[in-house]
Write a protein that holds these residues in place. Structure first.
Motif, PDB file in Angstrom:
ATOM      1  N   GLY A  59       5.255   2.897  -0.288  1.00 28.43           N
ATOM      2  CA  GLY A  59       3.970   2.222  -0.333  1.00 28.43           C
ATOM      3  C   GLY A  59       3.544   1.749  -1.704  1.00 28.43           C
ATOM      4  N   TYR A 163      -2.894   3.655   7.094  1.00 28.51           N
ATOM      5  CA  TYR A 163      -2.343   2.360   7.462  1.00 28.51           C
ATOM      6  C   TYR A 163      -2.669   1.943   8.895  1.00 28.51           C
ATOM      7  CZ  TYR A 163       0.175   2.454   3.068  1.00 28.51           C
ATOM      8  OH  TYR A 163       0.488   2.477   1.735  1.00 28.51           O
ATOM      9  N   LEU A 166      -4.517  -2.759   8.910  1.00 33.81           N
ATOM     10  CA  LEU A 166      -3.498  -3.528   8.195  1.00 33.81           C
ATOM     11  C   LEU A 166      -4.010  -4.856   7.645  1.00 33.81           C
ATOM     12  CD1 LEU A 166      -0.520  -3.002  10.673  1.00 33.81           C
ATOM     13  CD2 LEU A 166      -0.876  -1.875   8.474  1.00 33.81           C
ATOM     14  N   THR A 198      -1.045  -5.914  -2.664  1.00 38.14           N
ATOM     15  CA  THR A 198      -1.446  -6.693  -1.500  1.00 38.14           C
ATOM     16  C   THR A 198      -1.150  -8.160  -1.752  1.00 38.14           C
ATOM     17  OG1 THR A 198      -3.711  -6.910  -2.364  1.00 38.14           O
ATOM     18  CG2 THR A 198      -3.300  -5.110  -0.802  1.00 38.14           C
ATOM     19  N   GLU A 207      -3.286  -8.546   3.205  1.00 43.61           N
ATOM     20  CA  GLU A 207      -2.475  -7.494   3.813  1.00 43.61           C
ATOM     21  C   GLU A 207      -1.630  -6.813   2.742  1.00 43.61           C
ATOM     22  OE1 GLU A 207       0.181  -9.226   6.651  1.00 43.61           O
ATOM     23  OE2 GLU A 207       1.363 -10.269   5.125  1.00 43.61           O
ATOM     24  N   TRP A 208      -1.092  -5.656   3.089  1.00 43.60           N
ATOM     25  CA  TRP A 208      -0.208  -4.935   2.174  1.00 43.60           C
ATOM     26  C   TRP A 208       1.105  -5.692   1.999  1.00 43.60           C
ATOM     27  CZ3 TRP A 208      -2.820  -1.484  -0.337  1.00 43.60           C
ATOM     28  CH2 TRP A 208      -3.896  -0.846   0.292  1.00 43.60           C
ATOM     29  N   ALA A 213       3.589  -0.053   5.425  1.00 48.06           N
ATOM     30  CA  ALA A 213       2.287  -0.088   6.094  1.00 48.06           C
ATOM     31  C   ALA A 213       2.458  -0.361   7.583  1.00 48.06           C
ATOM     32  CB  ALA A 213       1.389  -1.140   5.454  1.00 48.06           C
ATOM     33  N   ARG A 214       3.321  -1.302   7.914  1.00 46.56           N
ATOM     34  CA  ARG A 214       3.502  -1.690   9.315  1.00 46.56           C
ATOM     35  C   ARG A 214       4.331  -0.669  10.090  1.00 46.56           C
ATOM     36  NH1 ARG A 214       1.810  -6.511  10.824  1.00 46.56           N
ATOM     37  NH2 ARG A 214       3.203  -6.441  12.637  1.00 46.56           N
ATOM     38  N   SER A 217       2.207   2.407  10.859  1.00 49.05           N
ATOM     39  CA  SER A 217       0.984   2.174  11.626  1.00 49.05           C
ATOM     40  C   SER A 217       1.284   2.070  13.116  1.00 49.05           C
ATOM     41  CB  SER A 217       0.309   0.887  11.151  1.00 49.05           C
ATOM     42  OG  SER A 217      -0.820   0.594  11.945  1.00 49.05           O
TER      43      SER A 217
END
Length: 300
Positions: A59, A163, A166, A198, A207-208, A213-214, A217
């Protein structure tokens, strides 16, 4: 997808250097093509081929080391792990330490002067262990920053709730979110990290930049991350014959018992505990730089 409009990613360096009473280092972004139409991005600080290489945690990105490298005042390479920063994302979501090690090995071979002092934080530390185990000739000294085998799941479970959201309408909204979770410290200090981690899409949504993050999540359809094999990481660390230094945060992820066990395992192990949270490099950067410098001077 684009970065923030009119953002110079190195704009914070002069302020950091001023605050630290140090010179502003020269730095440039480099890119290395990998197999499968992927690429690896990194920051090269100073002139010449560096013998200090830094690998960030999940991250984060290469800029998490800016303050430490400013204090180090020596040529250095800071790598964006696959799926982070400006490096390509993996469709298979395999960001395991062993897979990441393949990319870091390529980075050392391409940009650095081996054998190097390899500094790894969190996921980057587990990755660094496997780099040293797979290619012993590339690493002279390993510095682990607030990580040992067995804590990978702890860091992941702590990040998952963060997260769940998003997408944001602005950088200020991301800051609100980060501060609400107690991440990044005070708002003014957190702003730098949020801006560098970001990006703003063409539709204006923030968004990150990193894939973690995805994949962490539940609200995203991306593949879930592979489990970290703690036993494999531990075996890789036990196989090393090079000096290993642990720099732990007193408020980080490692217990006092784990730190003592590490320090007593081998006489060439060193353990340093600093008054810092998990991201030691962002708060105790001067002391961390001193530990890295000692590893470099110890073999020159």
């Amino acid at each position: 997808m684009t970065a923030h409009a009119a953002l110079d990613e190195f704009a914070f360096l002069s302020d950091d250097a001023r605050d630290q009473g140090a010179a502003v280092p020269s730095v440039r972004r480099e890119r290395l093509e990998l197999d499968g139409d992927r690429s690896l991005s990194a920051l090269l600080f100073g002139g010449g081929r560096p013998d200090a290489v830094f690998v960030h945690g999940a991250g984060l990105n290469a800029h998490t080391w800016d303050r430490t490298i400013i204090d180090l005042a020596a040529p250095a390479l800071a790598v964006d792990l696959p799926g982070h920063g400006d490096s390509s994302w993996r469709e298979d979501a395999d960001y395991s330490p062993e897979r990441n090690a393949e990319a870091v090995i390529r980075a050392i071979e391409h940009w650095a002067e081996a054998p190097v002092t390899l500094v790894g934080h969190s996921l980057g530390g587990l990755t660094a262990i496997h780099v040293a185990a797979l290619r012993a000739e590339l690493v002279a000294h390993l510095v682990l920053v607030d990580v040992l085998p067995g804590i990978g799941g702890s860091g992941r479970s702590a990040l998952a709730p963060f997260y769940e959201r998003l997408e944001f309408g602005s950088v200020e909204e991301v800051l609100d979110h980060a501060v609400a979770f107690g991440l990044g410290g005070e708002r003014d200090k957190a702003r730098r990290g949020v801006i560098l981690n970001t990006r703003t899409r063409d539709d204006g949504v923030v968004e990150w930049k990193h894939h973690m993050a995805r994949i962490l999540s539940e609200s995203a359809p991306d593949s879930r991350p592979l489990d970290i094999d703690d036993d494999r990481d531990a075996r890789a660390l036990d196989s090393l014959t090079i000096p290993v230094t642990l720099v732990a945060g007193s408020r980080g992820l490692l217990s006092a018992e784990r730190i003592r066990a590490f320090a007593s395992a081998r006489p060439d192990h060193d353990a340093i505990v600093l008054d810092a949270p998990h991201n030691v490099q962002e708060t105790s950067h001067l002391d961390l730089a001193r530990a890295v410098r000692a590893s470099l001077s110890g073999r020159n």
